[in-house]
Design a protein around this motif. Structure first.
Motif, mmCIF file in Angstrom:
data_model
loop_
_atom_site.group_PDB
_atom_site.id
_atom_site.type_symbol
_atom_site.label_atom_id
_atom_site.label_comp_id
_atom_site.label_asym_id
_atom_site.label_seq_id
_atom_site.Cartn_x
_atom_site.Cartn_y
_atom_site.Cartn_z
ATOM 1 N N THR A 314 -10.947 6.083 0.290
ATOM 2 C CA THR A 314 -9.642 5.797 0.580
ATOM 3 C C THR A 314 -9.124 4.508 0.549
ATOM 4 O O THR A 314 -9.854 3.505 0.549
ATOM 5 C CB THR A 314 -9.503 6.361 2.294
ATOM 6 O OG1 THR A 314 -10.041 5.196 2.971
ATOM 7 C CG2 THR A 314 -9.761 7.594 2.485
ATOM 8 N N GLU A 315 -7.854 4.229 0.415
ATOM 9 C CA GLU A 315 -7.277 2.838 0.447
ATOM 10 C C GLU A 315 -7.735 1.861 1.716
ATOM 11 O O GLU A 315 -7.910 0.836 1.608
ATOM 12 C CB GLU A 315 -5.806 2.915 0.526
ATOM 13 C CG GLU A 315 -4.997 3.806 -0.693
ATOM 14 C CD GLU A 315 -4.660 2.775 -1.774
ATOM 15 O OE1 GLU A 315 -4.044 3.313 -2.661
ATOM 16 O OE2 GLU A 315 -4.562 1.625 -1.251
ATOM 17 N N ALA A 318 -11.118 0.927 1.443
ATOM 18 C CA ALA A 318 -11.421 0.021 0.436
ATOM 19 C C ALA A 318 -11.037 -1.429 0.791
ATOM 20 O O ALA A 318 -11.593 -2.324 0.410
ATOM 21 C CB ALA A 318 -10.682 0.315 -1.029
ATOM 22 N N THR A 340 -6.333 -1.198 -5.633
ATOM 23 C CA THR A 340 -6.106 0.152 -5.039
ATOM 24 C C THR A 340 -5.030 0.795 -5.830
ATOM 25 O O THR A 340 -4.213 0.221 -6.577
ATOM 26 C CB THR A 340 -5.766 -0.138 -3.508
ATOM 27 O OG1 THR A 340 -4.372 -0.806 -3.480
ATOM 28 C CG2 THR A 340 -6.650 -0.757 -2.898
ATOM 29 N N THR A 366 -10.491 2.070 -5.015
ATOM 30 C CA THR A 366 -10.812 3.694 -4.886
ATOM 31 C C THR A 366 -11.136 4.220 -5.980
ATOM 32 O O THR A 366 -11.740 3.343 -6.947
ATOM 33 C CB THR A 366 -9.514 4.297 -4.185
ATOM 34 O OG1 THR A 366 -8.544 3.836 -5.208
ATOM 35 C CG2 THR A 366 -8.927 3.587 -3.050
#
Ligand code: ADP
Ligand code: MG
Length: 681
Positions: A314-315, A318, A340, A366
């Protein structure tokens, strides 16, 4: 001549119209069609007499329509057809909702099969909306009938008829991908029999045989594929990484690594120095400190003049990795970057150029890292965090980038052994089996909704002491789900306005834009928020050591492994932390399940329990496990079969490493892995 790749619309009896309908289920080829396996079956073999019907039980009766059906319109959109049917033992009142056409097709004096749940009592028997068909043309009754997963606009009948046509079309051309010998040795039925009986079983035994055969085949092919991945890796030679003085890295850490962390690092470093591509899984419970293992590997790779990539699911994760690792790595001379989905086109371009030029050493992101068309100059290491969210296929796709980079996979989900064998059959495994010192176990309690006032008071007290809290709900907005879920936005508003007007409440959920999500998480991490209401977006990996309470509303809606992950978000600092599971469920099984959480903190135990209760589909989220071609095999339950299939695959490879004696097997294996995005060739 048809083959399995034939478009379904060319199958006799399917045609354009049905093909359109089937496309909604992604059924496009003959193979798709015959591989659309039933979700369950209904045994409609037995026919009873009316007097033998037992209220509450489902059964079929052969009965004669005694009088013309009566149609009545109760209101707009609700028509009833009522008909009385008789046999020599009694009468049955049958009601159909909104099937007015039956008025003309049910003829007085004719005999029909009615199949459904008997209602009423022993004097007056009734059925509502039974399956009905003429005695002479039985299709949906008189046997075990398949019940297929459907979508709007596709009916069981259309599906089962299409499958029937599909099976007839390929009766003679189904290639048996299991070599005869293996079939005989393991007492497996032939392919034709298996497909026929998985759809239209002659009997319960026939169904078992079919299922066993197909599950075996899947596990067998899957094993062959994994073995090939591994072998291919083992035959690859890469330039061994030189030894690096890791002292500077260890000295830069704010703590001493645990022995378990050191062991994992040593194993990974040895792999990278071996001259073969590393393919290692680092498994460790939430909070065990996997990130530092990754960081050490990154440092090692970069000091060897290579680039390293860290991929998070997931963002939020990250970004968090980036924010956590950059301050550590940059002073050590590692040039870091973040990519991202919300990076702008311009940022991406600059980044891509710097990667290609070798001016970035370490990139965090990601899945954009693999799908983003990036070129690396000297990619030497790929770390994937929270692996089970990525498919085997994605892993392989990433490994295919550049020139056989080393791969390290980090999994926080303690995976039961059978699953690990399958999921990670191609990997070497390191386990971090100790948490960093000084952690106190999270105190977990399980209460019902009447405890809300006390919980709120407790939250207020902890916030007063400087801590922060998570409150997790299971849906984004109440209106959306139309039920009593404590939905994130409404609940956050309520907490802010009615319960904690003087505290700082924020919310985050998966439907927010990545930038907004990141901002909320960043504010929480910076202690600008006291209470964060969220969906499970915070489930994986988020690290805010100051958060000391995790409250989960409607806890019954979460799987145990998910709850374990959630609980892992707290207990990361020196304070006593708490997890409060709230559920009003009266279901005894549910309550037992939740109680497990209060009794153990052992992720493996919890995962096994979870798998046992819910099965692997749910364990990973429906069809999310990303395993090529496992449709019949139940990886939770078929452990014995898995061992057999693995044994057979290994024996075959021993005799015939190139699978020259069984081209159909080899072809199918490659096909399966290719469909899943893997590159086996
Ligand atoms: P996970 O294995 O769940 O990814 P993390 O790597 O996020 O765990 O580590 C959890 C927390 O423990 C982080 O705050 C990290 O800084 C801290 N930590 C990691 N290793 C140690 C250690 N050896 N001693 C003390 N704290 C540590
Ligand atoms: Mg982590």
């Amino acid at each position: 001549m048809a083959d399995l790749k034939t478009d379904v619309r060319f199958i006799k009896g399917v045609g354009e119209q049905r093909a359109k309908v089937l496309a909604k289920l992604n059924i496009r080829t003959l193979r798709d069609l015959i591989s659309w396996f039933p979700r369950r079956y209904e045994d409609r073999t037995e026919t009873r007499r009316i007097a033998e019907l037992v209220p509450g039980e489902t059964a079929c009766v052969l009965a004669c329509v005694a009088a013309p059906p009566a149609v009545s319109r109760v209101r707009k959109g609700l028509d009833l057809v009522k008909v009385r049917a008789v046999d020599e033992t009694g009468a049955l009142d049958v009601t159909f909702f909104n099937q007015a056409w039956l008025k003309n097709s049910l003829r007085t004096g004719e005999t029909y099969v009615f199949c459904g749940r008997a209602e009423g009592n022993l004097l007056r028997r009734r059925m509502t909306n039974p399956v009905v068909e003429p005695e002479g043309r039985r299709e949906a009754t008189g046997r075990i009938v398949p019940v297929y997963p459907l979508t709007a606009g596709v009916s069981q009948l259309v599906l089962s008829r299409s499958v029937r046509q599909g099976l007839d079309a390929c009766a003679d051309i189904l290639p048996d991908v299991l070599p005869d010998e293996i079939r005989r040795d393991h007492q497996l039925c032939r392919i034709g029999y298996a497909y026929e009986n998985i759809h239209f079983p002659e009997s319960g035994e026939a169904l078992d045989l079919a299922r066993r055969r197909l599950a075996f085949e899947e596990l067998f092919l899957f094993t062959l594929g994994l073995r090939r991945l591994r072998r291919r890796r083992e035959t690859v030679e890469v330039e061994p990484f030189r030894p690096v003085d890791m002292g500077a890295f260890y000295a830069a850490l704010p703590f001493t690594l645990t022995e378990a962390q050191r062991r994992c690092i040593d194993e990974a470093l040895a792999d990278m120095a071996s001259g073969k591509p590393m393919n290692r899984l680092c498994q460790g419970d939430v909070g065990s400190g996997k990130t530092m293992v990754a960081a050490a590997c990154v440092y090692f790779a970069v000091k060897n003049g290579r680039q390293a990539a860290l991929m998070a699911p997931t963002e939020i994760l990250a970004r968090q990795h980036w924010e956590g690792l950059r301050p550590l790595m940059e002073p050590l001379g590692v040039r870091c970057a973040l990519l991202t989905g919300s990076s702008t086109a311009k940022e991406k371009k600059v980044l891509a150029a710097s990667l290609a030029a070798g001016e970035t050493d370490f990139i965090v992101g990601t899945h954009a890292l693999i799908t983003g068309g990036l070129e690396y100059r000297r990619l030497g290491l790929v770390v994937t965090d929270e692996q089970h969210r990525f498919g085997v296929g994605q892993r392989a796709a990433l490994a295919g980038k550049g020139d056989h980079p080393h791969t390290l996979v980090m999994s926080a989900t303690p995976i039961p052994r059978t699953l690990a064998l399958i999921l990670y059959g191609d990997l070497d495994v390191s386990v971090i089996d100790r948490l960093p010192p000084g952690r106190r176990p999270v105190q977990t309690s399980f209460v019902d909704g009447s405890y809300h006032p006390r919980i709120y008071k407790f939250l207020r007290k902890l916030v007063g002491e400087g801590r922060q809290a998570y409150v997790v709900c299971s849906a984004v907005s109440e209106s959306e789900e139309g039920d009593d879920r404590k939905a994130v936005t409404e609940y956050a508003a309520k907490l802010q306005q009615e319960v904690f007007p003087d505290l700082r409440v924020a919310y985050v959920h998966g439907k927010m834009r990545p930038k907004e999500k990141d901002a909320v998480m960043a504010a929480f991490a910076a202690r600008e928020t006291d209470i964060l209401v969220s969906t499970t977006v915070i489930e994986v990996g988020v690290d805010v050591p100051n958060a000391a309470v995790m409250v989960v509303e409607n806890a019954e809606r979460f799987g145990l492994s998910q709850l374990h992950q959630l609980r892992g978000r707290v207990g990361r600092g020196p304070w006593q932390s708490y997890c409060v599971l709230i559920s009003d469920s009266r279901n005894e099984e549910t309550r037992q399940r939740l109680k497990i959480m209060t009794k153990t903190a052992d992720g493996f135990k919890i995962a096994e329990e979870d798998l046992r209760i819910r099965g692997p589909g749910d364990f990973f989220g429906q069809r999310q496990h990303g395993l090529p071609g496992l449709r019949v095999a139940d990886i939770g339950c078929d452990a014995q079969l898995l061992r057999e299939a693995q044994g057979a695959a290994d024996a075959l490879l021993e005799r015939d490493p190139e699978l020259k004696s069984c081209p159909a097997t080899a072809e199918r294996m490659v096909e399966l892995f290719t469909e899943a995005g893997d590159t086996l060739n």
